[in-house]
Motif scaffolding. Structure first.
Motif, PDB file in Angstrom:
ATOM      1  N   SER A 128       0.833  -1.207   0.000  1.00  0.00           N
ATOM      2  CA  SER A 128       0.000   0.000   0.000  1.00  0.00           C
ATOM      3  C   SER A 128       0.865   1.254   0.000  1.00  0.00           C
ATOM      4  CB  SER A 128      -0.918  -0.007   1.228  1.00  0.00           C
ATOM      5  OG  SER A 128      -1.789  -1.108   1.182  1.00  0.00           O
ATOM      6  N   ALA A 129       1.950   1.214   0.763  1.00  0.00           N
ATOM      7  CA  ALA A 129       2.850   2.365   0.790  1.00  0.00           C
ATOM      8  C   ALA A 129       3.449   2.612  -0.590  1.00  0.00           C
ATOM      9  CB  ALA A 129       3.958   2.137   1.820  1.00  0.00           C
ATOM     10  N   ALA A 130       3.836   1.519  -1.269  1.00  0.00           N
ATOM     11  CA  ALA A 130       4.380   1.666  -2.619  1.00  0.00           C
ATOM     12  C   ALA A 130       3.327   2.215  -3.575  1.00  0.00           C
ATOM     13  CB  ALA A 130       4.890   0.311  -3.119  1.00  0.00           C
ATOM     14  N   GLY A 131       2.070   1.838  -3.341  1.00  0.00           N
ATOM     15  CA  GLY A 131       1.006   2.314  -4.210  1.00  0.00           C
ATOM     16  C   GLY A 131       0.704   3.791  -4.047  1.00  0.00           C
ATOM     17  N   LEU A 132       1.094   4.395  -2.929  1.00  0.00           N
ATOM     18  CA  LEU A 132       0.849   5.824  -2.707  1.00  0.00           C
ATOM     19  C   LEU A 132       1.803   6.711  -3.496  1.00  0.00           C
ATOM     20  CD1 LEU A 132       0.319   5.829   1.177  1.00  0.00           C
ATOM     21  CD2 LEU A 132      -1.431   5.862  -0.604  1.00  0.00           C
ATOM     22  N   VAL A 133       2.928   6.151  -3.878  1.00  0.00           N
ATOM     23  CA  VAL A 133       3.965   6.972  -4.522  1.00  0.00           C
ATOM     24  C   VAL A 133       3.528   7.404  -5.919  1.00  0.00           C
ATOM     25  CG1 VAL A 133       6.362   7.015  -5.306  1.00  0.00           C
ATOM     26  CG2 VAL A 133       5.759   5.848  -3.171  1.00  0.00           C
ATOM     27  N   GLY A 134       2.865   6.500  -6.675  1.00  0.00           N
ATOM     28  CA  GLY A 134       2.471   6.809  -8.053  1.00  0.00           C
ATOM     29  C   GLY A 134       1.618   8.067  -8.159  1.00  0.00           C
ATOM     30  N   PRO A 135       0.473   8.159  -7.435  1.00  0.00           N
ATOM     31  CA  PRO A 135      -0.338   9.378  -7.509  1.00  0.00           C
ATOM     32  C   PRO A 135       0.419  10.627  -7.041  1.00  0.00           C
ATOM     33  CG  PRO A 135      -1.625   7.586  -6.582  1.00  0.00           C
ATOM     34  CD  PRO A 135      -0.215   7.093  -6.672  1.00  0.00           C
ATOM     35  N   LEU A 136       1.289  10.467  -6.043  1.00  0.00           N
ATOM     36  CA  LEU A 136       2.070  11.607  -5.563  1.00  0.00           C
ATOM     37  C   LEU A 136       2.996  12.132  -6.662  1.00  0.00           C
ATOM     38  CD1 LEU A 136       2.810  13.420  -3.160  1.00  0.00           C
ATOM     39  CD2 LEU A 136       4.573  11.751  -2.553  1.00  0.00           C
ATOM     40  N   LEU A 137       3.651  11.198  -7.355  1.00  0.00           N
ATOM     41  CA  LEU A 137       4.540  11.603  -8.456  1.00  0.00           C
ATOM     42  C   LEU A 137       3.746  12.185  -9.620  1.00  0.00           C
ATOM     43  CD1 LEU A 137       7.119   8.645  -8.467  1.00  0.00           C
ATOM     44  CD2 LEU A 137       7.381  10.930  -7.485  1.00  0.00           C
ATOM     45  N   LEU A 138       2.506  11.687  -9.839  1.00  0.00           N
ATOM     46  CA  LEU A 138       1.652  12.261 -10.877  1.00  0.00           C
ATOM     47  C   LEU A 138       1.351  13.731 -10.584  1.00  0.00           C
ATOM     48  CD1 LEU A 138      -0.140  12.016 -13.386  1.00  0.00           C
ATOM     49  CD2 LEU A 138      -1.988  11.170 -11.890  1.00  0.00           C
ATOM     50  N   GLY A 139       1.067  14.022  -9.318  1.00  0.00           N
ATOM     51  CA  GLY A 139       0.844  15.419  -8.939  1.00  0.00           C
ATOM     52  C   GLY A 139       2.087  16.268  -9.156  1.00  0.00           C
ATOM     53  N   ARG A 140       3.245  15.709  -8.852  1.00  0.00           N
ATOM     54  CA  ARG A 140       4.502  16.427  -9.086  1.00  0.00           C
ATOM     55  C   ARG A 140       4.714  16.693 -10.573  1.00  0.00           C
ATOM     56  NH1 ARG A 140       8.264  15.618  -4.849  1.00  0.00           N
ATOM     57  NH2 ARG A 140       7.108  15.937  -2.896  1.00  0.00           N
ATOM     58  N   ILE A 141       4.363  15.701 -11.399  1.00  0.00           N
ATOM     59  CA  ILE A 141       4.511  15.880 -12.849  1.00  0.00           C
ATOM     60  C   ILE A 141       3.653  17.060 -13.316  1.00  0.00           C
ATOM     61  CG2 ILE A 141       3.947  14.840 -15.085  1.00  0.00           C
ATOM     62  CD1 ILE A 141       4.784  12.131 -13.922  1.00  0.00           C
TER      63      ILE A 141
ATOM     64  N   ASN B 251      -8.690  29.963  -5.864  1.00  0.00           N
ATOM     65  CA  ASN B 251      -8.299  31.013  -4.917  1.00  0.00           C
ATOM     66  C   ASN B 251      -6.834  30.887  -4.495  1.00  0.00           C
ATOM     67  OD1 ASN B 251     -10.914  32.542  -4.241  1.00  0.00           O
ATOM     68  ND2 ASN B 251     -11.539  30.408  -3.965  1.00  0.00           N
ATOM     69  N   ASP B 252      -6.062  30.059  -5.263  1.00  0.00           N
ATOM     70  CA  ASP B 252      -4.633  29.878  -5.016  1.00  0.00           C
ATOM     71  C   ASP B 252      -4.328  29.345  -3.615  1.00  0.00           C
ATOM     72  OD1 ASP B 252      -3.933  30.771  -7.566  1.00  0.00           O
ATOM     73  OD2 ASP B 252      -3.978  32.876  -6.912  1.00  0.00           O
ATOM     74  N   VAL B 253      -5.247  28.533  -3.076  1.00  0.00           N
ATOM     75  CA  VAL B 253      -4.998  27.931  -1.755  1.00  0.00           C
ATOM     76  C   VAL B 253      -4.198  26.644  -1.893  1.00  0.00           C
ATOM     77  CG1 VAL B 253      -6.084  26.960   0.318  1.00  0.00           C
ATOM     78  CG2 VAL B 253      -7.089  28.949  -0.818  1.00  0.00           C
ATOM     79  N   VAL B 254      -4.464  25.856  -2.941  1.00  0.00           N
ATOM     80  CA  VAL B 254      -3.732  24.619  -3.203  1.00  0.00           C
ATOM     81  C   VAL B 254      -3.319  24.603  -4.660  1.00  0.00           C
ATOM     82  CG1 VAL B 254      -4.956  23.284  -1.420  1.00  0.00           C
ATOM     83  CG2 VAL B 254      -5.845  23.347  -3.763  1.00  0.00           C
ATOM     84  N   SER B 255      -2.328  23.756  -4.955  1.00  0.00           N
ATOM     85  CA  SER B 255      -1.883  23.640  -6.348  1.00  0.00           C
ATOM     86  C   SER B 255      -2.755  22.648  -7.092  1.00  0.00           C
ATOM     87  CB  SER B 255      -0.421  23.177  -6.392  1.00  0.00           C
ATOM     88  OG  SER B 255      -0.308  21.836  -5.936  1.00  0.00           O
ATOM     89  N   LEU B 256      -2.694  22.750  -8.424  1.00  0.00           N
ATOM     90  CA  LEU B 256      -3.464  21.832  -9.247  1.00  0.00           C
ATOM     91  C   LEU B 256      -2.999  20.393  -9.031  1.00  0.00           C
ATOM     92  CD1 LEU B 256      -5.566  21.351 -11.443  1.00  0.00           C
ATOM     93  CD2 LEU B 256      -3.785  21.777 -13.160  1.00  0.00           C
ATOM     94  N   GLY B 257      -1.689  20.206  -8.875  1.00  0.00           N
ATOM     95  CA  GLY B 257      -1.150  18.867  -8.645  1.00  0.00           C
ATOM     96  C   GLY B 257      -1.673  18.253  -7.359  1.00  0.00           C
ATOM     97  N   THR B 258      -1.840  19.102  -6.326  1.00  0.00           N
ATOM     98  CA  THR B 258      -2.372  18.604  -5.056  1.00  0.00           C
ATOM     99  C   THR B 258      -3.817  18.121  -5.220  1.00  0.00           C
ATOM    100  OG1 THR B 258      -0.937  20.082  -3.783  1.00  0.00           O
ATOM    101  CG2 THR B 258      -2.885  19.206  -2.662  1.00  0.00           C
ATOM    102  N   VAL B 259      -4.623  18.906  -5.947  1.00  0.00           N
ATOM    103  CA  VAL B 259      -6.019  18.526  -6.171  1.00  0.00           C
ATOM    104  C   VAL B 259      -6.090  17.219  -6.955  1.00  0.00           C
ATOM    105  CG1 VAL B 259      -8.198  19.184  -7.253  1.00  0.00           C
ATOM    106  CG2 VAL B 259      -6.805  20.915  -6.092  1.00  0.00           C
ATOM    107  N   VAL B 260      -5.277  17.109  -8.012  1.00  0.00           N
ATOM    108  CA  VAL B 260      -5.279  15.887  -8.828  1.00  0.00           C
ATOM    109  C   VAL B 260      -4.826  14.691  -8.001  1.00  0.00           C
ATOM    110  CG1 VAL B 260      -4.240  14.722 -10.804  1.00  0.00           C
ATOM    111  CG2 VAL B 260      -4.962  17.110 -10.999  1.00  0.00           C
ATOM    112  N   THR B 261      -3.776  14.870  -7.198  1.00  0.00           N
ATOM    113  CA  THR B 261      -3.279  13.770  -6.367  1.00  0.00           C
ATOM    114  C   THR B 261      -4.345  13.311  -5.378  1.00  0.00           C
ATOM    115  OG1 THR B 261      -1.003  14.609  -6.537  1.00  0.00           O
ATOM    116  CG2 THR B 261      -1.478  13.071  -4.751  1.00  0.00           C
TER     117      THR B 261
END
Length: 578
Positions: A35-48, A275-285
């Motif tokens: 499960s921990a390994a599975g969390l990395v993919g969406p996190l990296l997608l947000g970074r992308i 409203n510039d409270v969060v980034s788009l990558g954060t919302v997508v992640t």
């Protein structure tokens, strides 16, 4: 039959988990890593997404590195998930075997007088359908549910850590799932217990009708048994439809509720991004995490539904342990071989006595025939003499010791009841014989088979190691001979015969009677005589009528007296001459 309570089922499940705790810990640990390994993919997608949106520096190289990392962790998650499922299924197989063996031990430990009064269909259903469902659930549910729970917890924590506001929004939207589950669980256990109970009732109706088919046909009860069976089928169908209705409400409701967290996060996240409270990558992640959450929650919803049926079956399987047992029996001192019945009364229901005031003394070495019309109480008296039932008042003793107080291994050294029913296990001939005398040698077993005329043993290539049902198949005569060989090995001083050959064809019956002759030699014999010719050859005859012993004496004495037996003999003799 008893059904285990929720607390008993919970205790049994925890005990089964604790019995193989290392495997459970391994499953949880490996699932956690997956499960921990599975969390990395969406996190990296947000970074992308954030890297592309920023557009500074080596964007292409950064995206490639992030994409490669996402791919790598996806592969790691797949391998760890496969390993976790492998560990889980191995644990499930061991635990399923443990549950089946526990059920079998409890069933075999039931005293005969208890087991004989249990509904056969219900017991069969618990040992087959219910045990199979529990076994399947333990094999599949434990690994899959653990995977789903661990994965769901990691995803929820990941969303909260990523952005607490979006995480809380997703959790609030999950209230609909909780409401659906709560509604379902309040109604599911009674519904599934009803399904199991009505299925067992249906099986019992079919089994009892099939077992008594000859009696049903003889008495013209076909219509009545058809109505009983159809009524049982109708109740089982109604119970299944009630359980199905619960599922038709649960699943559509839960499917809608599972989509709400993603919708909620996208709406709230869109407003926060605007409203510039969060980034788009954060919302997508966060949206991807919550979209992934649908998978484990959907798995849990499916298993919640199936676990209700399995829980009801688990309660029925464990309920066998709640069947009242007889008091622990210890070896008794038996002074002689004389069997006495003193003022014995017996009732199957506790309402009406089927035996009343029976007084009888069986002399060692004699042949006693018990005769009477159907329903007179002959077979019931035989069960009391064999220790399978205990009189409610009065006593049945061997050498002054109550027969029903003797433990099974000691009882069969003194008295054995032989009926038309005999059971041959799908095992070796050796193991089928060792049931009667575990210490028997090969020579003793061969001698026992020779004594009952089982010459077919010499034709088997594997001899005593022949596995019945696999290496060879025994006909009715051979099966009865194997059963009688057990009697020879047990070597009781008294044999009780109750329709031992009534269900066999004439040729097989003659073979069996020849085998019986060698078994009966030198023993006390009590025969439930359905043919008066059998009574004629006995040393004494006991005449039963309406649950009472009305006459006792030799054939000549009773015929001369001209009472119940004399009238039966005259009627039978006239019919034979005619």
């Amino acid at each position: 039959m008893p059904v285990a309570s929720r607390a008993e089922v919970r205790a049994a499940a925890l005990s089964d988990l604790a019995a193989d705790r290392k495997a459970v810990v391994g499953v949880v640990l490996v699932n956690g890593l997956a499960s921990a390994a599975g969390l990395v993919g969406p996190l990296l997608l947000g970074r992308i997404i954030d890297t592309i949106q920023a557009g500074s520096g080596d964007v292409l190289g950064a995206v490639d590195r992030l994409a490669f990392g996402a791919l790598l962790f996806t592969v790691v998650q797949t391998v760890l998930s496969w390993w976790a499922l492998k560990l889980g299924y191995r644990y499930g197989e061991r635990t399923a075997a443990r549950v089946r063996e526990r059920f079998l031990r409890r069933t075999l430990a039931l005293p005969p007088r208890v087991a004989d009064h249990l509904p056969a269909g219900d017991l069969i259903a618990r040992g087959s359908n219910d045990a199979s469902l529990v076994a399947y659930t333990l094999r599949a549910a434990v690994p899959e549910v653990l995977v789903a729970i661990v994965h769901a917890v990691f995803l929820v924590v990941a969303v909260l850590v990523l952005d607490p506001l979006l995480g809380l929004c997703g959790l609030v939207c999950l209230i609909g799932v909780g409401a659906a589950v709560r509604w379902y669980l309040r109604r599911a256990r009674p519904a599934y217990l009803a399904v199991a109970a009505t299925s067992a009732e249906m099986a019992d109706a079919v089994a009892s009708t099939a077992k008594g088919a000859r009696t049903v046909e003889l008495l013209g009860l076909e219509q009545r048994r058809t109505e009983v069976t159809e009524a049982a089928v109708t109740r089982a169908r109604s119970a299944r439809l009630d359980a199905l209705w619960l599922r038709t409400v649960l699943f559509p409701w839960s499917e809608i509720a599972l989509a709400l967290p993603v919708v909620g996060v996208l709406l709230v996240g869109g407003a926060l991004y605007g409203n510039d409270v969060v980034s788009l990558g954060t919302v997508v992640t966060a949206a991807v995490y919550l979209r992934q959450l649908i998978g484990p929650l959907d798995t849990l919803m499916l298993w919640i539904e199936q676990l209700q049926g399995a829980g009801a079956s688990y309660a029925r399987v464990e309920g066998v342990g709640d069947i009242p047992q007889a008091d622990a029996q210890v070896a008794q001192r038996v002074s002689d071989e004389r069997i006495r019945v003193d003022n014995a009364h017996y009732s199957y229901t506790g309402v009406r006595d089927v035996l009343r005031g029976i007084d009888l003394s069986v002399r060692p070495g004699e042949r006693l025939a018990i005769v009477g019309t159907s329903g007179a109480g002959k077979s019931t008296l035989a069960r009391l003499l064999a220790g399978l039932d205990r009189p409610h008042t009065g006593a049945v003793t061997i050498g002054g010791t109550p027969v029903a107080d003797l433990p099974p291994d000691q009882l069969r050294e003194h008295v054995v009841l032989i009926t038309q029913d005999h059971h041959i296990f799908h095992d070796t001939i050796r193991d089928n014989l060792l049931i009667a005398k575990p210490s028997a040698t090969d020579e003793e077993m061969r001698a026992a088979l020779d004594a009952v005329g089982a010459g077919w043993l010499d034709d088997l290539a594997e001899g005593l190691d022949t596995e019945i049902g696999t290496d060879a198949t025994l006909d009715d005569a051979g099966a009865q001979q194997l059963s009688l060989a057990r009697v020879v090995l047990a070597d009781p001083h008294t044999l009780i015969l109750d329709e031992a050959t009534s269900l066999l064809d004439p040729r097989t019956a003659r073979q069996t009677e020849q085998s019986l002759a060698s078994v009966l030699q030198g023993r006390t014999v009590i025969a439930i005589a359905h043919r008066l010719q059998t009574a004629h050859d006995a040393d004494r005859i006991a005449v039963m009528e309406a649950g009472q012993l009305v006459e006792l004496g030799t054939h000549d004495e009773l015929v001369h007296a001209g009472r119940t037996y004399g009238k039966l003999w005259q009627t039978w003799h006239a019919e034979s001459d005619g």
